[in-house]
Write a protein that holds these residues in place. Structure first.
Motif, PDB file in Angstrom:
ATOM      1  N   ARG A  65      -2.645   6.813   2.098  1.00 21.17           N
ATOM      2  CA  ARG A  65      -1.764   6.490   0.958  1.00 21.17           C
ATOM      3  C   ARG A  65      -1.433   7.753   0.164  1.00 21.17           C
ATOM      4  O   ARG A  65      -0.299   7.969  -0.266  1.00 21.17           O
ATOM      5  CB  ARG A  65      -2.447   5.458   0.064  1.00 21.17           C
ATOM      6  CG  ARG A  65      -1.570   4.994  -1.071  1.00 21.17           C
ATOM      7  CD  ARG A  65      -2.055   3.686  -1.663  1.00 21.17           C
ATOM      8  NE  ARG A  65      -1.049   3.203  -2.564  1.00 21.17           N
ATOM      9  CZ  ARG A  65      -1.047   3.422  -3.877  1.00 21.17           C
ATOM     10  NH1 ARG A  65      -2.028   4.112  -4.398  1.00 21.17           N
ATOM     11  NH2 ARG A  65      -0.094   2.961  -4.639  1.00 21.17           N
TER      12      ARG A  65
ATOM     13  N   SER B  24      -7.248  -3.101   1.501  1.00 20.00           N
ATOM     14  CA  SER B  24      -7.611  -2.456   2.770  1.00 20.00           C
ATOM     15  C   SER B  24      -8.433  -3.391   3.657  1.00 20.00           C
ATOM     16  O   SER B  24      -8.432  -3.275   4.871  1.00 20.00           O
ATOM     17  CB  SER B  24      -8.419  -1.183   2.488  1.00 20.00           C
ATOM     18  OG  SER B  24      -9.732  -1.541   2.064  1.00 20.00           O
TER      19      SER B  24
ATOM     20  N   CYS C 254      -0.238   0.230  -6.173  1.00 17.99           N
ATOM     21  CA  CYS C 254      -1.277  -0.688  -5.670  1.00 17.99           C
ATOM     22  C   CYS C 254      -2.549  -0.545  -6.506  1.00 17.99           C
ATOM     23  O   CYS C 254      -3.253   0.452  -6.422  1.00 17.99           O
ATOM     24  CB  CYS C 254      -1.553  -0.325  -4.210  1.00 17.99           C
ATOM     25  SG  CYS C 254      -2.766  -1.372  -3.465  1.00 17.99           S
TER      26      CYS C 254
ATOM     27  N   THR D 203     -11.191   1.889   5.424  1.00 18.60           N
ATOM     28  CA  THR D 203     -10.851   1.929   3.994  1.00 18.60           C
ATOM     29  C   THR D 203     -10.720   3.382   3.524  1.00 18.60           C
ATOM     30  O   THR D 203      -9.795   3.728   2.784  1.00 18.60           O
ATOM     31  CB  THR D 203     -11.939   1.192   3.169  1.00 18.60           C
ATOM     32  OG1 THR D 203     -11.969  -0.179   3.594  1.00 18.60           O
ATOM     33  CG2 THR D 203     -11.648   1.236   1.683  1.00 18.60           C
TER      34      THR D 203
ATOM     35  N   GLN E 143      -6.485  -1.242  -4.274  1.00 18.16           N
ATOM     36  CA  GLN E 143      -6.350  -0.684  -2.923  1.00 18.16           C
ATOM     37  C   GLN E 143      -7.524  -1.093  -2.025  1.00 18.16           C
ATOM     38  O   GLN E 143      -7.336  -1.416  -0.862  1.00 18.16           O
ATOM     39  CB  GLN E 143      -6.274   0.839  -3.046  1.00 18.16           C
ATOM     40  CG  GLN E 143      -5.843   1.508  -1.764  1.00 18.16           C
ATOM     41  CD  GLN E 143      -5.769   3.012  -1.953  1.00 18.16           C
ATOM     42  OE1 GLN E 143      -5.276   3.484  -2.952  1.00 18.16           O
ATOM     43  NE2 GLN E 143      -6.270   3.764  -0.984  1.00 18.16           N
ATOM     44  N   TRP E 144      -8.735  -1.131  -2.577  1.00 16.51           N
ATOM     45  CA  TRP E 144      -9.902  -1.474  -1.762  1.00 16.51           C
ATOM     46  C   TRP E 144      -9.733  -2.897  -1.218  1.00 16.51           C
ATOM     47  O   TRP E 144      -9.912  -3.144  -0.023  1.00 16.51           O
ATOM     48  CB  TRP E 144     -11.182  -1.368  -2.598  1.00 16.51           C
ATOM     49  CG  TRP E 144     -12.413  -1.532  -1.767  1.00 16.51           C
ATOM     50  CD1 TRP E 144     -13.088  -0.558  -1.105  1.00 16.51           C
ATOM     51  CD2 TRP E 144     -13.095  -2.766  -1.459  1.00 16.51           C
ATOM     52  NE1 TRP E 144     -14.150  -1.091  -0.406  1.00 16.51           N
ATOM     53  CE2 TRP E 144     -14.181  -2.447  -0.612  1.00 16.51           C
ATOM     54  CE3 TRP E 144     -12.890  -4.099  -1.813  1.00 16.51           C
ATOM     55  CZ2 TRP E 144     -15.055  -3.408  -0.115  1.00 16.51           C
ATOM     56  CZ3 TRP E 144     -13.761  -5.062  -1.325  1.00 16.51           C
ATOM     57  CH2 TRP E 144     -14.838  -4.713  -0.486  1.00 16.51           C
TER      58      TRP E 144
ATOM     59  N   SER F 139      -7.193   5.309   2.231  1.00 18.33           N
ATOM     60  CA  SER F 139      -7.077   5.990   0.941  1.00 18.33           C
ATOM     61  C   SER F 139      -6.387   7.350   1.135  1.00 18.33           C
ATOM     62  O   SER F 139      -5.487   7.733   0.387  1.00 18.33           O
ATOM     63  CB  SER F 139      -8.492   6.130   0.401  1.00 18.33           C
ATOM     64  OG  SER F 139      -8.528   6.802  -0.717  1.00 18.33           O
TER      65      SER F 139
ATOM     66  N   ILE G  86       0.831  -1.210   0.000  1.00 17.01           N
ATOM     67  CA  ILE G  86       0.000   0.000   0.000  1.00 17.01           C
ATOM     68  C   ILE G  86       0.865   1.260   0.000  1.00 17.01           C
ATOM     69  O   ILE G  86       0.581   2.222  -0.695  1.00 17.01           O
ATOM     70  CB  ILE G  86      -0.973  -0.024   1.204  1.00 17.01           C
ATOM     71  CG1 ILE G  86      -2.102  -1.035   0.894  1.00 17.01           C
ATOM     72  CG2 ILE G  86      -1.552   1.352   1.485  1.00 17.01           C
ATOM     73  CD1 ILE G  86      -3.006  -1.348   2.037  1.00 17.01           C
TER      74      ILE G  86
END
Length: 1081
Positions: free
Chosen positions: A1058, A994, A987, A1051, A990-991, A1055, A982
């Motif tokens: 990141r 997470s 990535c 999540t 990403q979801w 985001s 991540i």
């Protein structure tokens, strides 16, 4: 000792005996892994008497400095770097491969140590200073110095698999910003000096120096400036993303002039490298210039091209010719037609390019792979004509027809010469022909009247000659073959230009012209079909199929105007009044091909593909009403379609096309089938007969095994086609009732008998996997029906039978491993996944009623899994996809089973998830995230229960918890991997990443805190506070539970986390921030 090592090196590099070489290789691997390898390598370099021992020392040192575990300390790497530079400086006349290996070692040390600091000095970055002393010495030293820069640029530009991609990109970006422009400027200055000196290029060393300088310039221009890592295959789309700081080099026309001057002054052995550099310079991104600057740059570029075309002597060298064709293609891929026409010499240059193209096409046997670039230039020019707004004439209406004519006539003229001299026929290279036809489809539509007139004239000549030859009694076979070859090219080309029709730019006149061409092809087809009983031409038939495919795309379907002039022409000439009549010609041709060409695999498969495309993309109802389609639905037997015969296939895998045939028939049958069981039974009669025949054979002790295999494999391939097409409940249930229970035992028996013959088992397993797949919810049994459970029993039985038997086959050679074992295992995994996730079986009832079907299937899965090494799980894409998607279902719905497994099995599954997290295949990676999430959630729930003093948990849960507590490093490793991906990697999902991360953090809070501190502390002091804040914000508002609401908030936080971390990395003051070390345990 040294002497022994020298002998081993000689054996490794010189011997022709495999056994001796393998022994030497084994001994030298041990040497590389020995603790005193470093000192021995130095000894070999100092005192080795042969070049091979020096080569061994250099390659061993490269391995030592590259290893990721237990890396060499900084001082030692600095010493090796200095030692290599001194060694090269004092020994300029080493064997070339030794010099190369030592330069490779220097490049590797420099790349991997790019961010290493000693007393605030980046010790490996002074590359130009390292090389300067070489450049001020003899020619030999100069060559070494330039080669060092060239090899280093190449090394830094290439990602290697042993280090993370993000680390590579950071080094590459830093090198680009700090050193690359200086290196490029240096190479241009040295080239200017060299070109001004009247070099004696017959002198080997001066020739070598110039070659290395050109390679260095090319490596600089070929650098992956923005990390897009485009592969070589996307050559013609290339834009070179030169940094803005390089503008001066390209605004100054002397850089461009330098390379054009070099081209004219050096021998053909070196000029391809100059042209390669020019190709890159011509591809500099448009946004580097404003409009006036771009026009000036383009003007110089076009002048240089014009000068080469006026003095084309060097282009007789194939390498020069190839690179020059690439350069011409870049003129249009990077500049607009509106810009080109404004260049002062445009009319003269476009004339020269057209003449060059025509000449190249006429000499079709010379450099055929370069023609692609010339055609791509004309394709792009022709495609731009409708959009050009400039008032200056583009003259393409004059020159494009010349190019079209040259292509068509040269292909036709080649036919006779190829036959006469027994040359390779370009028509056999389907990929190349298709590529050229795609390009011609656009070029030929420019001034389409001229293209059509030419095609009509040539076609009529050839067709008439062909007809006369066929009617004559004394015509030679060779003359007939020549005319068939010419007609083959013409049919391909007519298909291509029809396929190039663009609806919004097409006129009625052009559609009428298409009609003229289509009529001729259909008349030719009638002639050749009438002769099929005596003789046929495979290439001509393939061309017809290509023509039909293009015609189908453009003129058949809802979007075509029924009043099209094309249909009017077909009606006048052939009496085909509407689309339905044309369709019956299509289906008639398909039936004819399947009847006469059943033994010819390429024609059969392309014909079936056409049938399949028609059955998908066309309003079925009209198709089904055709008598030809009804004929197929009522007569699908080997009597009418020879490829369905059993005894004529050369081997079992040739039957693949049967699945395509029955998929199309299944779709067509479904249109009017409804609930008509009689019609279904009628359709299935040939398959019923085949099943009965196999059953009859199995019931006797002695039967013809070959015949049984062929009948069965053909049958299951047919059934799989039907099962795939029947995606509605009514029709699929008819098929299910037909096959179960009557014929299921035959499939099971086949698996028992032939488990070791993949050509038999794979089709049977694939059929079963299709039958249990609940596609479009077609598997819905009534409440009172036990069929769901019975179907699972059959699935379990097949998996168990196959799995237990395939494990007994012993050692399988590595190259046969997939086909003999892993392919079948992969299908079993897919089958199990389909049935477990199909939602038509209540799996709780098996244990309740003491039925071991579920247990058997799962235990067999574990046995099969443990027989596969981890590396194979990821090396074979189909196997990894089926395994990881099955694992996702098991961890979601059958976690109690996973929890009951032995510790070594649990560890095997966890490590397979751990490895899958970093897989390149996004589907595998996403499946691993999901499985890991299910496991982490299950563990978290068990831990929560155990702290709440709930009633005693099941023993299996206790055991699973115990295993995880015994091996905390496994979950911690995965937490570290997910976090690294991540933060550091590109990535893409990403979801998915997470979802398991929150569970992993809550299970390992202390470890996560250590990990966080380690990352924060690895930052430069001024960045640590910001980094600490990023982590604080990540856990802001997160509670200690795994409820959906809490997960969603995490999540969202992740985001933001990141994005902030990436910004922090980008905004670091350049060259001062250390590389972030990859966080590992």
């Amino acid at each position: 000792n040294k002497a022994q090592l020298e002998i081993l090196c000689k054996q490794l590099y010189e011997t022709t005996e495999t056994g001796v070489r393998l022994q030497a290789e084994k001994a030298l691997v041990e040497f590389t892994n020995s603790p005193d390898c470093l000192s021995k390598c130095q000894l070999l370099l100092e005192r080795g008497s042969s070049s091979y021992s020096q080569l061994l020392a250099a390659t061993c040192l490269s391995k030592l400095v590259s290893r990721t575990s237990n890396p060499l300390p900084l001082e030692q790497r600095i010493d090796i770097r200095n030692y290599v530079l001194n060694y090269l400086a004092t020994r300029p006349k080493l064997a070339e491969f030794v010099t190369q290996a030592l330069i490779q070692l220097y490049s590797r040390i420099t790349k991997l140590g790019w961010f290493d600091c000693q007393k605030d000095d980046y010790v490996f970055r002074n590359v130009i200073a390292d090389v300067t002393r070489f450049l001020q010495d003899s020619v030999e030293h100069c060559i070494i110095g330039v080669t060092i820069l060239s090899q280093l640029t190449n090394e830094i530009n290439q990602a290697d698999t042993s280090h993370p991609l993000t680390k590579h990109r950071k080094i590459a970006s830093s090198f680009r910003d700090s050193s690359l422009f200086d290196i490029f400027t240096l190479s241009c200055n040295l080239l200017k000096q060299a070109s001004g000196k009247n070099l004696n290029l017959n002198d080997e060393s001066q020739h070598g120096l110039l070659m290395q300088l050109l390679k260095l310039s090319h490596n600089c221009l070929n650098y992956d400036f923005i990390g897009t890592s485009t592969d070589e295959s996307s050559d013609d789309l290339c834009t070179v993303q030169i940094p803005t700081s390089w503008r001066s080099a390209f605004l100054d026309s002397s850089t461009l002039q330098l390379f054009f001057d070099l081209y004219h002054s050096i021998p053909p052995s070196l000029s391809p490298l100059v042209l390669s550099c020019l190709v890159q310079i011509a591809s500099v991104r448009r946004s580097l210039f404003n409009n006036a600057e771009r026009a000036k740059f383009l003007s110089h570029l076009v002048d240089g091209v014009k000068r080469i075309l006026e003095n084309p002597q060097s282009l007789s060298d194939p390498n020069n010719y190839h690179e020059f064709c690439r350069l011409l293609a870049r003129l249009k891929s990077n500049y607009q037609l509106g810009e080109l026409v404004k260049v002062e010499n445009y009319p003269e240059v476009i004339r020269l390019i057209a003449n060059f193209t025509v000449t190249s096409l006429q000499h079709w046997e010379f450099a055929p792979n370069s023609v692609h670039y010339l055609l791509s230039l004309w394709q792009r020019l022709a495609a731009s004509v409708p959009y050009v707004k400039a008032t200056e004439p583009h003259l393409l209406e004059t020159y494009t027809p010349e190019v079209t004519k040259a292509y068509i006539t040269s292909r036709l003229e080649s036919v006779c010469i190829i036959l006469r001299d027994g040359l390779e026929d370009p028509l056999d290279d389907a990929g190349l022909v298709q590529q050229q036809l795609d390009q011609l489809s656009t070029i030929g539509r420019c001034e389409y009247e001229k293209t059509c007139a030419l095609l009509v004239q040539l076609f009529d000549q050839s067709a008439q000659t062909y007809q006369e030859l066929l009617q004559s009694t004394n015509s030679s076979t060779i003359d007939i073959t020549v005319q068939e070859g010419r007609l083959t090219w013409l049919v391909y080309i007519i298909g291509a230009v029809i396929g190039g029709r663009v609806s919004f730019a097409s006129t009625d006149e052009q559609d009428a012209m298409d009609g003229e061409l289509v009529c001729r092809v259909l008349q030719l087809m009638n002639l050749t079909d009438s002769r099929l009983a005596q003789a046929g031409n495979e290439r001509l038939e393939l061309a017809m199929l290509s023509f039909f495919e293009q015609f189908r795309k453009i003129y058949i379907g809802d979007q075509v105007q029924k009043s099209s002039k094309l249909y009017r022409r077909l009606s006048e000439v052939l009496g085909l009044n509407d689309e339905t009549m044309v369709l019956s010609v299509f289906i008639g041709k398909i039936i004819t091909n399947l009847k006469y060409w059943g033994q010819c695999e390429p024609i059969t498969s392309k014909t079936l593909q056409l049938l399949n495309d028609l059955s998908i993309g066309y309003p079925f109802a009209r198709l089904v009403k055709l008598s030809a389609v009804q004929f197929m639905l009522n007569n699908h037997t080997s009597e009418h379609f020879s490829f369905l015969g059993v005894n004529n296939q050369s081997n079992l895998s040739d039957m693949r096309c049967r699945t395509t045939f029955y998929t199309a028939l299944g779709r067509l049958l479904m249109v009017d089938l409804g609930e008509d069981e009689d019609q279904f039974e009628q359709f299935m009669l040939p398959l019923t007969a085949a099943f009965e025949a196999v059953a009859q054979m199995f019931s006797t002790n002695t039967f013809n095994e070959q015949e049984a295999k062929r009948t069965l494999v053909g049958l299951v391939r047919d059934l799989r086609g039907i099962a795939f097409a029947f995606n509605a409940k009514t029709s699929f249930m008819m098929l299910f009732d037909w096959i179960y229970p009557a014929y299921m035992p035959i499939l099971q028996r086949a698996i028992e008998l032939w488990y070791h013959v993949p050509a038999c088992t794979t089709p049977v397993l694939k059929l079963m996997a299709e039958l249990v797949h609940n596609r479009s919810q077609r598997l819905q049994f009534d409440v009172s029906s036990p069929n769901g459970i019975l179907l699972f029993r059959e699935t379990s039985k097949m998996i168990t039978t196959y799995g237990n038997r395939i494990l007994t086959i012993g050692e399988v050679p590595k190259d046969q491993m997939y086909s003999v074992k892993l392919k079948g295992v992969s299908v079993c995994f897919s089958m199990l996944k389909a049935v477990l996730s199909g939602n038509y079986v209540n799996f709780g009832v098996f244990r309740l009623y003491g039925d071991d079907a579920l247990d058997n299937a799962l235990q067999t899965f574990i046995k099969l899994l443990l027989s596969i090494p981890h590396s194979d799980l990821l090396d074979y894409p189909k196997l990894s996809q089926s395994f990881y998607s099955l694992l996702e279902v098991l961890t979601q719905d059958h976690m109690n089973f996973i929890a009951s497994l032995e510790p070594h099995v649990v560890m095997y599954i966890l490590s397979s998830i751990s490895e899958g997290l970093t897989a390149l295949d996004t589907m595998v990676c996403t499946g691993c995230c999901s499985s890991l999430d299910h496991i982490a959630t299950y563990l978290f729930k068990q831990l929560s229960r155990s702290t709440k003093k709930r009633p005693v948990a099941m023993a299996t849960d206790e055991r699973f918890l115990h295993i995880m507590q015994q091996h905390p490093e496994m979950i911690q490793q995965m937490l570290s991997t997910v976090l690294n991906i991540i933060i550091f990697e590109d990535c893409r999902n990403q979801w998915s990443m997470s979802r398991p991360l929150l569970g992993l953090i809550l299970l390992n809070e202390k470890y996560f805190a250590d990990l966080r501190n380690s990352i924060v502390n690895s930052q430069p002091p001024e960045k640590q506070q910001a980094m600490h804040l990023c982590f604080e914000n990540l856990m802001e508002g997160i509670e200690r539970n795994l409820l959906t609401k809490n997960r969603d908030r995490f999540t969202q936080n992740l985001s933001v986390f990141r994005r902030e971390v990436n910004d922090s990395m980008k905004n670091s003051s350049y060259g001062r921030v250390r590389a972030w070390p990859l966080v590992v345990l």
